[in-house]
Design a protein around this motif. Sequence first.
Motif, PDB file in Angstrom:
ATOM      1  N   LEU A 154       0.762  -1.264   0.163  1.00  0.00           N
ATOM      2  CA  LEU A 154      -0.095   0.044   0.095  1.00  0.00           C
ATOM      3  C   LEU A 154       1.062   1.341  -0.045  1.00  0.00           C
ATOM      4  O   LEU A 154       0.450   2.380  -0.422  1.00  0.00           O
ATOM      5  CB  LEU A 154      -0.871   0.051   1.190  1.00  0.00           C
ATOM      6  N   VAL A 155       2.104   1.153   0.486  1.00  0.00           N
ATOM      7  CA  VAL A 155       2.968   2.408   0.681  1.00  0.00           C
ATOM      8  C   VAL A 155       4.043   2.166  -0.412  1.00  0.00           C
ATOM      9  O   VAL A 155       4.889   1.313  -0.193  1.00  0.00           O
ATOM     10  CB  VAL A 155       3.417   2.677   2.060  1.00  0.00           C
ATOM     11  N   ALA A 156       4.511   3.271  -0.979  1.00  0.00           N
ATOM     12  CA  ALA A 156       5.360   3.488  -2.015  1.00  0.00           C
ATOM     13  C   ALA A 156       6.969   3.234  -1.399  1.00  0.00           C
ATOM     14  O   ALA A 156       7.036   3.871  -0.422  1.00  0.00           O
ATOM     15  CB  ALA A 156       5.488   4.717  -2.847  1.00  0.00           C
ATOM     16  N   SER A 157       7.647   2.582  -2.038  1.00  0.00           N
ATOM     17  CA  SER A 157       8.960   2.284  -1.589  1.00  0.00           C
ATOM     18  C   SER A 157       9.679   3.723  -1.276  1.00  0.00           C
ATOM     19  O   SER A 157      10.473   3.835  -0.247  1.00  0.00           O
ATOM     20  CB  SER A 157       9.929   1.381  -2.339  1.00  0.00           C
ATOM     21  N   ASP A 158       9.587   4.709  -1.900  1.00  0.00           N
ATOM     22  CA  ASP A 158      10.118   6.117  -1.688  1.00  0.00           C
ATOM     23  C   ASP A 158       9.362   7.171  -0.931  1.00  0.00           C
ATOM     24  O   ASP A 158       9.852   8.185  -0.908  1.00  0.00           O
ATOM     25  CB  ASP A 158      10.693   6.738  -3.321  1.00  0.00           C
ATOM     26  N   HIS A 159       8.345   6.613  -0.307  1.00  0.00           N
ATOM     27  CA  HIS A 159       7.620   7.218   0.395  1.00  0.00           C
ATOM     28  C   HIS A 159       8.358   7.816   1.789  1.00  0.00           C
ATOM     29  O   HIS A 159       9.096   7.177   2.284  1.00  0.00           O
ATOM     30  CB  HIS A 159       6.495   6.580   1.141  1.00  0.00           C
ATOM     31  N   ILE A 160       8.114   9.196   2.135  1.00  0.00           N
ATOM     32  CA  ILE A 160       8.875   9.872   3.313  1.00  0.00           C
ATOM     33  C   ILE A 160       7.656  10.305   4.359  1.00  0.00           C
ATOM     34  O   ILE A 160       6.868  11.202   3.686  1.00  0.00           O
ATOM     35  CB  ILE A 160       9.778  10.943   2.752  1.00  0.00           C
ATOM     36  N   GLY A 161       7.362   9.679   5.273  1.00  0.00           N
ATOM     37  CA  GLY A 161       6.531  10.079   6.237  1.00  0.00           C
ATOM     38  C   GLY A 161       7.061  11.107   7.374  1.00  0.00           C
ATOM     39  O   GLY A 161       7.992  10.745   8.014  1.00  0.00           O
ATOM     40  N   HIS A 162       6.578  12.347   7.443  1.00  0.00           N
ATOM     41  CA  HIS A 162       7.030  13.209   8.397  1.00  0.00           C
ATOM     42  C   HIS A 162       6.522  13.180   9.824  1.00  0.00           C
ATOM     43  O   HIS A 162       5.133  13.361   9.578  1.00  0.00           O
ATOM     44  CB  HIS A 162       7.105  14.743   7.626  1.00  0.00           C
ATOM     45  N   ASP A 163       6.991  13.127  10.960  1.00  0.00           N
ATOM     46  CA  ASP A 163       6.477  12.855  11.815  1.00  0.00           C
ATOM     47  C   ASP A 163       7.412  13.706  13.175  1.00  0.00           C
ATOM     48  O   ASP A 163       8.459  13.854  12.866  1.00  0.00           O
ATOM     49  CB  ASP A 163       6.798  11.245  12.422  1.00  0.00           C
ATOM     50  N   PRO A 164       6.530  14.081  14.049  1.00  0.00           N
ATOM     51  CA  PRO A 164       7.423  15.150  14.896  1.00  0.00           C
ATOM     52  C   PRO A 164       8.611  14.209  15.687  1.00  0.00           C
ATOM     53  O   PRO A 164       9.447  14.950  16.005  1.00  0.00           O
ATOM     54  CB  PRO A 164       6.378  15.209  16.191  1.00  0.00           C
ATOM     55  N   LEU A 165       8.621  12.966  15.628  1.00  0.00           N
ATOM     56  CA  LEU A 165       9.615  12.158  16.252  1.00  0.00           C
ATOM     57  C   LEU A 165      10.849  11.872  15.098  1.00  0.00           C
ATOM     58  O   LEU A 165      11.557  11.219  15.573  1.00  0.00           O
ATOM     59  CB  LEU A 165       9.224  10.816  16.857  1.00  0.00           C
ATOM     60  N   GLY A 166      10.608  12.278  14.051  1.00  0.00           N
ATOM     61  CA  GLY A 166      11.420  12.068  12.850  1.00  0.00           C
ATOM     62  C   GLY A 166      10.797  11.272  11.708  1.00  0.00           C
ATOM     63  O   GLY A 166       9.496  11.110  11.879  1.00  0.00           O
ATOM     64  N   ASP A 167      11.340  11.634  10.425  1.00  0.00           N
ATOM     65  CA  ASP A 167      10.956  11.322   9.554  1.00  0.00           C
ATOM     66  C   ASP A 167      11.093   9.703   9.191  1.00  0.00           C
ATOM     67  O   ASP A 167      11.784   8.777   9.824  1.00  0.00           O
ATOM     68  CB  ASP A 167      12.003  11.686   8.013  1.00  0.00           C
ATOM     69  N   HIS A 168      10.187   8.920   8.359  1.00  0.00           N
ATOM     70  CA  HIS A 168      10.026   7.578   8.104  1.00  0.00           C
ATOM     71  C   HIS A 168      10.018   7.416   6.725  1.00  0.00           C
ATOM     72  O   HIS A 168       9.249   7.838   5.837  1.00  0.00           O
ATOM     73  CB  HIS A 168       8.694   7.075   8.717  1.00  0.00           C
ATOM     74  N   TYR A 169      10.945   6.420   6.292  1.00  0.00           N
ATOM     75  CA  TYR A 169      11.198   6.089   4.755  1.00  0.00           C
ATOM     76  C   TYR A 169      10.451   4.887   4.346  1.00  0.00           C
ATOM     77  O   TYR A 169      10.810   4.038   5.012  1.00  0.00           O
ATOM     78  CB  TYR A 169      12.730   6.451   4.533  1.00  0.00           C
ATOM     79  N   GLY A 170      10.098   4.844   3.355  1.00  0.00           N
ATOM     80  CA  GLY A 170       9.201   3.494   2.599  1.00  0.00           C
ATOM     81  C   GLY A 170       8.218   3.030   3.789  1.00  0.00           C
ATOM     82  O   GLY A 170       7.706   3.672   4.538  1.00  0.00           O
ATOM     83  N   PRO A 171       7.770   1.697   3.441  1.00  0.00           N
ATOM     84  CA  PRO A 171       6.495   1.401   4.109  1.00  0.00           C
ATOM     85  C   PRO A 171       6.881   1.078   5.399  1.00  0.00           C
ATOM     86  O   PRO A 171       6.027   0.727   6.492  1.00  0.00           O
ATOM     87  CB  PRO A 171       6.201   0.221   3.213  1.00  0.00           C
ATOM     88  N   GLU A 172       8.322   1.027   6.165  1.00  0.00           N
ATOM     89  CA  GLU A 172       8.406   0.504   7.477  1.00  0.00           C
ATOM     90  C   GLU A 172       8.324   1.503   8.511  1.00  0.00           C
ATOM     91  O   GLU A 172       8.168   2.556   8.201  1.00  0.00           O
ATOM     92  CB  GLU A 172       9.941   0.065   7.393  1.00  0.00           C
TER      93      GLU A 172
END
Length: 64
Positions: free
Chosen positions: A46-64
Amino acid sequence: MAWAGETTMSGRTMRGRVVESDNERFVRRFVEDVINRGETDLLPALVASDHIGHDPLGDHYGPE
């Protein structure tokens, strides 16, 4: 639900039923399966491998 011939928020109807867009189906599946049921094994599909999730605790890369 829309009646035959009515225009819906998504702008489409089919034989009196609302037709979900691909985006609506994706979001519904993500929320219901991953968030509500905790089926995190679906994330790679469901999540692209190049996805970057921006979170107050730090960025998250990919579906992990």
